[in-house]
Design an enzyme around this catalytic site. Structure first.
Site, short mmCIF file in Angstrom:
data_model
loop_
_atom_site.label_atom_id
_atom_site.label_comp_id
_atom_site.label_asym_id
_atom_site.label_seq_id
_atom_site.Cartn_x
_atom_site.Cartn_y
_atom_site.Cartn_z
N ALA A 100 2.52 -2.10 4.15
CA ALA A 100 2.33 -1.13 5.24
C ALA A 100 1.90 -1.70 6.60
O ALA A 100 1.15 -2.86 6.47
CB ALA A 100 1.06 -0.07 4.63
N MET A 104 -1.97 -6.97 7.15
CA MET A 104 -2.90 -7.92 6.75
C MET A 104 -2.57 -8.47 5.37
O MET A 104 -3.17 -8.89 4.44
CB MET A 104 -4.32 -7.23 6.38
CG MET A 104 -4.83 -6.32 7.49
SD MET A 104 -6.24 -5.23 7.15
CE MET A 104 -6.28 -4.36 8.28
N SER A 105 -1.28 -8.74 5.07
CA SER A 105 -0.71 -9.40 3.98
C SER A 105 0.60 -10.21 4.23
O SER A 105 0.88 -10.36 5.36
CB SER A 105 -0.37 -8.09 2.77
OG SER A 105 0.65 -7.33 3.33
N HIS A 120 -4.08 0.22 -4.54
CA HIS A 120 -3.32 -0.63 -5.10
C HIS A 120 -3.46 -0.82 -6.65
O HIS A 120 -4.98 -0.96 -6.79
CB HIS A 120 -3.79 -2.20 -4.54
CG HIS A 120 -3.41 -2.18 -2.87
ND1 HIS A 120 -2.40 -3.26 -2.71
CD2 HIS A 120 -3.94 -1.86 -1.85
CE1 HIS A 120 -2.20 -3.17 -1.27
NE2 HIS A 120 -3.26 -2.21 -0.92
N HIS A 123 -5.56 -9.63 -1.49
CA HIS A 123 -5.86 -10.01 0.10
C HIS A 123 -6.60 -10.83 0.29
O HIS A 123 -7.82 -10.93 -0.41
CB HIS A 123 -6.09 -8.61 0.78
CG HIS A 123 -4.65 -7.48 0.52
ND1 HIS A 123 -4.97 -6.62 -0.27
CD2 HIS A 123 -3.87 -7.04 1.53
CE1 HIS A 123 -3.99 -5.83 -0.23
NE2 HIS A 123 -3.14 -6.03 0.89
N SER A 172 0.91 -1.26 0.06
CA SER A 172 -0.02 -0.06 -0.12
C SER A 172 0.81 1.19 0.09
O SER A 172 1.76 1.47 0.92
CB SER A 172 -0.87 0.17 1.32
OG SER A 172 -1.85 -1.00 1.19
N HIS A 232 -7.67 4.20 6.29
CA HIS A 232 -6.76 3.76 5.37
C HIS A 232 -5.94 4.93 4.72
O HIS A 232 -4.77 4.89 4.21
CB HIS A 232 -7.73 3.19 4.21
CG HIS A 232 -6.92 2.76 3.08
ND1 HIS A 232 -6.06 1.71 3.14
CD2 HIS A 232 -7.10 2.49 1.60
CE1 HIS A 232 -5.51 1.25 2.02
NE2 HIS A 232 -6.16 1.99 1.04
N TYR A 275 -8.42 -10.65 2.85
CA TYR A 275 -10.09 -10.17 3.42
C TYR A 275 -10.81 -9.47 1.95
O TYR A 275 -11.97 -9.29 2.28
CB TYR A 275 -9.45 -8.86 4.20
CG TYR A 275 -8.67 -7.70 3.41
CD1 TYR A 275 -9.44 -6.84 2.72
CD2 TYR A 275 -7.26 -7.44 3.99
CE1 TYR A 275 -8.69 -5.88 2.24
CE2 TYR A 275 -6.58 -6.50 3.30
CZ TYR A 275 -7.25 -5.64 2.46
OH TYR A 275 -6.59 -4.85 1.76
N GLU A 276 -10.37 -9.51 1.08
CA GLU A 276 -11.30 -9.28 -0.18
C GLU A 276 -12.03 -10.43 -0.80
O GLU A 276 -12.95 -10.06 -1.44
CB GLU A 276 -10.34 -8.92 -1.53
CG GLU A 276 -9.41 -7.67 -1.32
CD GLU A 276 -8.25 -7.31 -2.18
OE1 GLU A 276 -8.79 -6.64 -3.51
OE2 GLU A 276 -7.14 -7.84 -2.22
N ASN A 312 1.33 3.53 11.03
CA ASN A 312 0.67 4.20 12.31
C ASN A 312 0.87 3.61 13.52
O ASN A 312 1.50 2.43 13.44
CB ASN A 312 -0.94 3.83 11.85
CG ASN A 312 -1.44 2.47 11.71
OD1 ASN A 312 -1.06 2.14 10.31
ND2 ASN A 312 -1.65 1.78 12.40
N1 HPA Z 1 -3.28 -3.00 11.40
C1 HPA Z 1 -3.32 -3.86 10.37
N2 HPA Z 1 -2.96 -3.76 9.16
C2 HPA Z 1 -2.32 -2.44 8.83
C3 HPA Z 1 -2.28 -1.44 9.76
C4 HPA Z 1 -2.69 -1.70 11.20
O1 HPA Z 1 -2.67 -0.83 12.37
N3 HPA Z 1 -1.68 -0.33 9.50
C5 HPA Z 1 -1.22 -0.64 8.02
N4 HPA Z 1 -1.81 -1.74 7.75
#
Ligand code: HPA
Length: 266
Positions: free
Chosen positions: A107, A205-206, A55, A77, A25, A241, A79-80, A229
């Site tokens: 990310a 998540m990847s 993406h 992903h 990302s 996001h 989750y998609e 973050n």
């Molecule tokens: N959690 C999960 N996935 C992420 C995060 C997060 O804080 N930041 C970027 N991808």
């Protein structure tokens, strides 16, 4: 697989990449700057198409720092709603195209309290908490073993190489364990506390499904997280996001120079 590989070889004039890079990302710019051939996932037989903003969804072939690379500009992903097998299919394709090394980027949220947004973290190991595994199902013995060893997914020599490149470039670099959740919801504060106690430094998540498959089929894996973050914001502000994409953008100059340096002498 043969279909996919034949299609790609035909469209790229039989380009033979040695290194694969999956761009996470907000980190896809490298594939805008270096691009000899670009194939949108929608055109490649058996690829699923990316649905996430930030993406792009194309396979890009280019020479970077004198090395032939194939880049995934955007990934799919779990989750998609795609299966684990679908999201890791491109790794097997890149393996079939001849890559020896796969650089995975993403990310991620900081769990380790010494990390801050725009830090880069070399992944030293992972924890698969997605609740699934991409190797579930009948095993293809030509690709790898039924019960593959996972004791050194992220090759120590590649970790050392990446750290040296960062030092040479004067980039402050972190290292740590990447924890993978399925998403798409971000973590609760209680979940972040748990992850910290159980040894995670960053959460995302990847990456982990791809790393498992890459290691399984004999690729050397290097992983780099861009910290975007503080996971489950302790400051009480909501995580979005957009924040993730913005923080990745702040890191993109050093991210790009690090990748260029790593690829040069990998
Ligand atoms: N959690 C999960 N996935 C992420 C995060 C997060 O804080 N930041 C970027 N991808």
């Amino acid at each position: 697989m043969q279909n996919t590989v034949n299609f790609i070889k035909e469209k790229t004039n039989d380009f033979q990449p040695e290194i694969g890079i999956i761009l996470g990302s907000g980190l896809g710019e490298l594939a805008d700057e270096y691009c000899d051939y670009a194939l949108p996932y929608t055109q490649i037989p058996n690829f699923v198409k990316s649905t996430v903003q930030g993406h792009k969804g194309r396979l890009v072939f280019a020479e970077i720092s004198g090395r032939k690379v194939v880049m995934m500009q955007g990934r799919n992903h779990f989750y998609e709603g795609h299966t684990m097998q679908e999201i890791t299919y491109p790794v097997k394709v890149m393996k079939s195209l001849g890559i020896k090394t796969l650089i995975l980027t993403n990310a991620a949220g900081a769990v380790n309290e010494s990390f801050k947004p725009a830090d880069l973290m070399i992944i030293t190991d992972h924890i698969n908490f997605t609740g699934s595994n991409p190797l579930i199902g009948e095993n293809d013995d030509t690709m790898g073993e039924r019960f593959p060893d996972m004791s050194e997914v992220y090759k120590k020599n590649l970790v050392d190489h990446a750290k040296k490149c960062a030092r040479d470039l004067n980039i402050d670099i972190k290292e740590g364990v990447y924890w993978a959740n399925s998403g798409p919801s971000y973590e609760t504060p209680a979940e972040i506390n748990m992850i910290r106690k159980l040894g995670g430094d960053a959460v995302g998540m990847s990456t982990v499904p791809e790393a498992i498959v890459a290691n399984y089929c004999g690729l050397n894996v290097l992983g780099i997280s861009c910290i975007t973050n503080a996971a489950s914001s302790s400051s009480g502000t909501k995580l979005s996001h957009e924040e993730v994409i913005d923080a990745a953008a702040n890191a993109k100059t050093k991210f790009k120079s690090l990748i260029l340096e790593i690829v040069k002498s990998i």
